[in-house]
Scaffold this active site. Structure first.
Site, short mmCIF file in Angstrom:
data_model
loop_
_atom_site.label_atom_id
_atom_site.label_comp_id
_atom_site.label_asym_id
_atom_site.label_seq_id
_atom_site.Cartn_x
_atom_site.Cartn_y
_atom_site.Cartn_z
N CYS A 2 0.80 -1.21 0.01
CA CYS A 2 -0.12 -0.05 0.04
C CYS A 2 0.90 1.28 -0.04
O CYS A 2 1.85 1.23 0.88
CB CYS A 2 -1.05 0.30 1.11
SG CYS A 2 -2.09 -1.28 1.16
N ARG A 30 3.86 -0.07 -4.99
CA ARG A 30 3.80 -0.71 -3.60
C ARG A 30 2.28 -1.54 -3.36
O ARG A 30 2.34 -2.25 -2.47
CB ARG A 30 3.60 0.27 -2.56
CG ARG A 30 4.80 1.15 -2.43
CD ARG A 30 4.70 2.06 -1.36
NE ARG A 30 4.77 1.78 0.04
CZ ARG A 30 5.93 1.49 0.77
NH1 ARG A 30 7.14 2.01 0.23
NH2 ARG A 30 5.92 0.91 1.88
N TRP A 78 -2.68 -2.81 -1.87
CA TRP A 78 -2.51 -4.11 -2.02
C TRP A 78 -3.28 -4.82 -1.15
O TRP A 78 -3.33 -4.82 0.11
CB TRP A 78 -0.86 -4.56 -1.81
CG TRP A 78 -0.63 -5.92 -2.29
CD1 TRP A 78 -0.40 -6.26 -3.39
CD2 TRP A 78 -0.64 -6.97 -1.22
NE1 TRP A 78 0.06 -7.58 -3.28
CE2 TRP A 78 -0.12 -8.05 -2.18
CE3 TRP A 78 -0.68 -7.16 0.01
CZ2 TRP A 78 0.06 -9.38 -1.31
CZ3 TRP A 78 -0.49 -8.59 0.70
CH2 TRP A 78 -0.17 -9.52 -0.19
N ASN A 104 -2.13 1.54 5.67
CA ASN A 104 -1.13 0.25 5.17
C ASN A 104 -0.85 -0.53 6.43
O ASN A 104 -0.42 -0.06 7.48
CB ASN A 104 -0.07 0.91 4.72
CG ASN A 104 1.22 -0.03 4.33
OD1 ASN A 104 0.71 -1.18 4.09
ND2 ASN A 104 2.25 0.55 4.29
N GLY A 105 -0.98 -2.01 6.29
CA GLY A 105 -0.84 -2.86 7.32
C GLY A 105 -1.90 -3.68 7.85
O GLY A 105 -2.67 -3.90 6.83
N GLU A 487 17.73 -17.36 -8.84
CA GLU A 487 16.98 -15.93 -9.00
C GLU A 487 16.45 -15.83 -10.68
O GLU A 487 15.57 -15.27 -10.82
CB GLU A 487 18.09 -14.94 -9.10
CG GLU A 487 17.82 -13.55 -9.38
CD GLU A 487 16.54 -12.67 -8.58
OE1 GLU A 487 16.27 -13.37 -7.74
OE2 GLU A 487 16.55 -11.56 -9.06
N LYS A 491 12.46 -14.82 -11.52
CA LYS A 491 12.33 -13.72 -12.34
C LYS A 491 11.37 -14.21 -13.33
O LYS A 491 10.38 -13.16 -13.84
CB LYS A 491 13.59 -13.20 -13.35
CG LYS A 491 14.35 -12.45 -12.17
CD LYS A 491 14.00 -10.92 -11.88
CE LYS A 491 13.32 -10.67 -10.64
NZ LYS A 491 14.14 -10.92 -9.40
N GLU A 494 7.66 -14.59 -11.77
CA GLU A 494 6.88 -13.35 -11.41
C GLU A 494 6.55 -12.64 -12.64
O GLU A 494 5.49 -11.86 -12.77
CB GLU A 494 7.73 -12.67 -10.14
CG GLU A 494 9.08 -12.39 -10.39
CD GLU A 494 9.79 -11.73 -9.36
OE1 GLU A 494 8.94 -11.24 -8.25
OE2 GLU A 494 10.90 -11.33 -9.33
N HIS A 510 19.05 -36.36 -8.30
CA HIS A 510 18.48 -36.91 -6.90
C HIS A 510 16.74 -36.87 -6.90
O HIS A 510 16.16 -37.05 -6.07
CB HIS A 510 18.75 -36.27 -5.73
CG HIS A 510 20.46 -36.63 -5.50
ND1 HIS A 510 20.89 -37.83 -5.09
CD2 HIS A 510 21.38 -35.70 -5.89
CE1 HIS A 510 22.30 -37.50 -5.11
NE2 HIS A 510 22.49 -36.29 -5.57
N LYS A 613 5.70 -4.34 -4.23
CA LYS A 613 7.09 -3.91 -4.02
C LYS A 613 7.73 -4.12 -2.76
O LYS A 613 8.61 -4.77 -2.24
CB LYS A 613 7.55 -2.45 -4.69
CG LYS A 613 8.86 -2.30 -4.71
CD LYS A 613 9.64 -2.57 -5.79
CE LYS A 613 10.93 -2.45 -5.75
NZ LYS A 613 11.75 -3.70 -6.32
#
Ligand code: F6R
Length: 618
Positions: A2, A30, A78, A104-105, A487, A491, A494, A510, A613
């Site tokens: 947010c 955000r 968000w 926010n939270g 990584e 990438k 997402e 394995h 983010k």
């Protein structure tokens, strides 16, 4: 998560709304499930909110313009409690429309408070946890007669993490904020002031900012800023100057922020190295304000971080263990916090974070410090909670990272942890001065090498275009190539929503090798043949294992490594680099591949679905 912005100026005009809308466009990274604004003018509160990205709100405001005002508050969401709908978008107004809040939270005791308010006859208009704060605030405002006191009274009743901003219908010259754990910074203007969930909210107007501490309430008017704790006692603040300007947070001619940030990487590494060595080649980390005797006595390092930042930590493990001979554990911050880890006063915890606001990492830091460990934050955002709550902050100088998926911050994080490792080695006398100088000289060459990889992006982009219908891609690496593989897979997941997995190349046999079938694309990160030959040859064997089972092998290898040619369908060359530093170049083709493939699929590369983010909830 947010994005929040608050603004107050001297005169009623269109400026408050313009400032807030511009800030929301910067803060969208955000969260972007919905957005909303509220202004206070002659006619009291006026607000607009819409599900979807910011253009939906812009459309709403074009159809129904708001009155001129002297203060305004905006929010980009968000979703946590309540789906991403118009009703659940912020701001939330009290039933009598005397106050409006954005949040926010997560308010953990919202259910109890909701029951209490319902019993008093309050009707709820949304499914959010936030709405309870609006109704509580209206009640407290009626009882106490001023918004700061009312906010303190409400903040004392809330459990969980929150940044709240509030305005009152009858006071167009005041915005009040409260913070516990979630981020909030003050922007100091001339005849106007700002509140933001990060400095990006107001960087177009001022680079003077104030850090706020835990459990504080801030009141801004056009000419004053006052900060207290939740009991009303004046609280200390610290002013700082933001060392980047608004131009750093625009696309600068690139199609997307991610493209720009990939191209920013040579600078991100260069700037992170800058000013940290003496002319004699000794490392000097002034920010590392932890007693040298303590750093000498450290017998274990634990890196805590999440996602991409944790992969930077994996790279750090290989380098720091090799250089310092100190055991390094890398732990996802959310796992560390809840598993009763063994931490002593001789443990150094290294917390890595771009945003400095990742709640999981914040909780891990708190837990480590409670056990007596010292915490060094490797962090990109000045004044952030992680920087403030750690014993020392070693800043990465990547500049603002706007695309939701991390690229340049990753390279800067790796660079900063190299510096930390070399510094510890210098302090503990476990490497010769000329060895350290040698590594630092190699590090100085990295920005140019990264640039070289970026310059050859055409080839990897063309491959991405051809592979846009691919359903699954695997990534293999050994040693420092393993976190690079992880990584690369993250990438791709997402950005392009493609199933992707990264494996330690030796692990494949394995189990995961069962996934290989005809035509399965497999990226392989091949270590330098000039480094430890064994490593190189082992990876070549791993390539043969998957190729024999039909895999399409796409290889990232060091220029001149002719041995890979016979094992690969395609080779992407990177410059010759010492093994431990190689992630800085090897990951770049994988970032470009994911970004280009997502672009080829027509996806929003900067704001992938479901993500935010700055992950400020646990
Ligand atoms: C992936 C990504 C995330 C972050 C993670 C930690 O591209 O960006 O995995 O790395 O959420 O965030 P910070 O570094 O802000 O703590």
């Amino acid at each position: 998560m947010c994005g929040i912005i608050g603004y107050v100026g001297a005169e009623a005009s269109d400026r408050p709304l313009a400032v807030v809308m511009e800030a929301l466009s910067r803060l969208q990274y955000r969260g972007y499930d919905s957005a909303g604004v509220v202004v206070v003018g002659e006619a009291g509160l006026a607000h607009a909110k819409k599900a979807g990205k910011l253009d939906a709100l812009e459309g709403e405001l074009a159809a129904r313009p708001l009155q001129t005002a002297s203060c305004a508050v905006g929010h980009t969401r968000w979703a946590t409690h309540g789906g991403p709908t118009d009703r659940n978008a912020h701001p939330h107004l009290s039933q009598d429309e005397s106050v409006a809040v954005v949040h926010n939270g997560i308010l953990e005791n919202h259910a109890t408070l909701r029951q209490e308010l319902r019993a008093e006859g309050v009707e709820f208009a949304s499914e959010t946890d936030t709405e309870v704060a609006a109704h509580l605030l209206a009640r407290a405002y009626r009882d106490l007669g001023n918004l700061p006191d009312a906010m303190r009274a409400v903040a004392r009743r809330l459990e969980g993490a929150f940044t709240l901003l509030a305005v009152a219908a009858d006071n167009p010259k005041e915005v009040v904020g409260a913070r516990r754990t979630s981020p909030l910074v003050v922007g100091l203007g001339q005849g106007e002031n700002f509140l933001g969930s990060d400095v990006a909210a107001f960087i177009a107007h001022t680079n003077r900012a104030l850090e706020l501490g835990q459990d504080q309430v801030v009141t801004i008017t056009p000419t004053s800023v006052s900060v207290t704790d939740f009991a009303g006692n004046p609280a200390p603040t610290r002013e700082f100057t933001v060392d980047w300007d608004a131009s750093a947070a625009v696309k600068g001619g690139f199609a997307t922020f991610m493209d720009k940030e990939i191209h920013d990487q040579p600078d991100a590494v260069r700037d992170t190295l800058l000013g940290r060595t003496t002319p004699q080649g000794r490392l000097q980390l002034d920010e590392l304000r932890i007693e040298e005797s303590l750093l000498r006595s450290v017998d274990k390092i634990i890196v805590v971080a999440c996602g991409t930042a944790a992969y930077a930590g994996h790279v750090a493990k290989y380098a720091i263990e090799h250089w310092c001979r100190i055991p390094v554990e890398v732990e996802l911050a959310h796992e560390f916090r809840y598993r009763d880890p063994i931490v002593t006063v001789k443990t150094l915890v290294v917390a890595i974070s771009q945003s400095g606001e990742t709640m999981d990492t914040i909780q891990a830091i708190r837990h480590a410090r409670e056990q007596g460990a010292k915490v060094v934050a490797v962090v990109n955002t000045m004044g952030s909670t992680i920087a403030r709550e750690s014993d020392a902050a070693l800043y990465t100088h990547a500049g603002p990272e706007v695309a939701v998926a991390s690229t340049k911050a990753f390279l800067a994080q790796i660079t900063a942890t190299y510096l930390l490792g070399l510094y510890l080695a210098q302090l503990r006398g476990v490497m010769f001065a000329d060895e350290i100088r040698g590594v630092l000289e190699e590090l100085d060459l990295m920005p140019a090498k990264i640039q070289e990889v970026i310059n050859s992006e055409g080839e990897i982009r063309a491959l991405a275009e051809r592979m846009k219908d691919t359903r699954s891609v695997l990534f293999l690496g050994r040693h420092v190539g393993f976190p690079v593989a992880l990584e690369g897979a993250l990438k791709l997941k997402e950005l392009a929503y493609i199933h992707a997995e990264g494996f330690a190349a030796g692990e494949l046999k394995h189990g995961p090798i069962a996934l290989i079938e005809d035509g399965q694309p497999v990226f392989v990160v091949v270590p330098s043949p000039r480094g430890r030959d064994v490593l190189h040859d082992k990876v070549l064997s791993n390539i043969q294992e998957v190729r024999a089972r039909g895999a399409l092998t796409l290889v990232v290898a060091e220029r001149g490594d002719r041995a890979v040619l016979e094992h690969a369908e395609r080779v992407f060359w990177v410059p010759q680099t010492p093994t431990l530093l190689a992630p800085l170049v090897a990951v770049v083709p994988l970032q470009i591949f994911a970004c280009a493939l997502a672009g080829a699929k027509g996806l929003d590369v900067d704001q992938p679905r479901n993500l935010a983010k700055s992950v400020t909830v646990e």
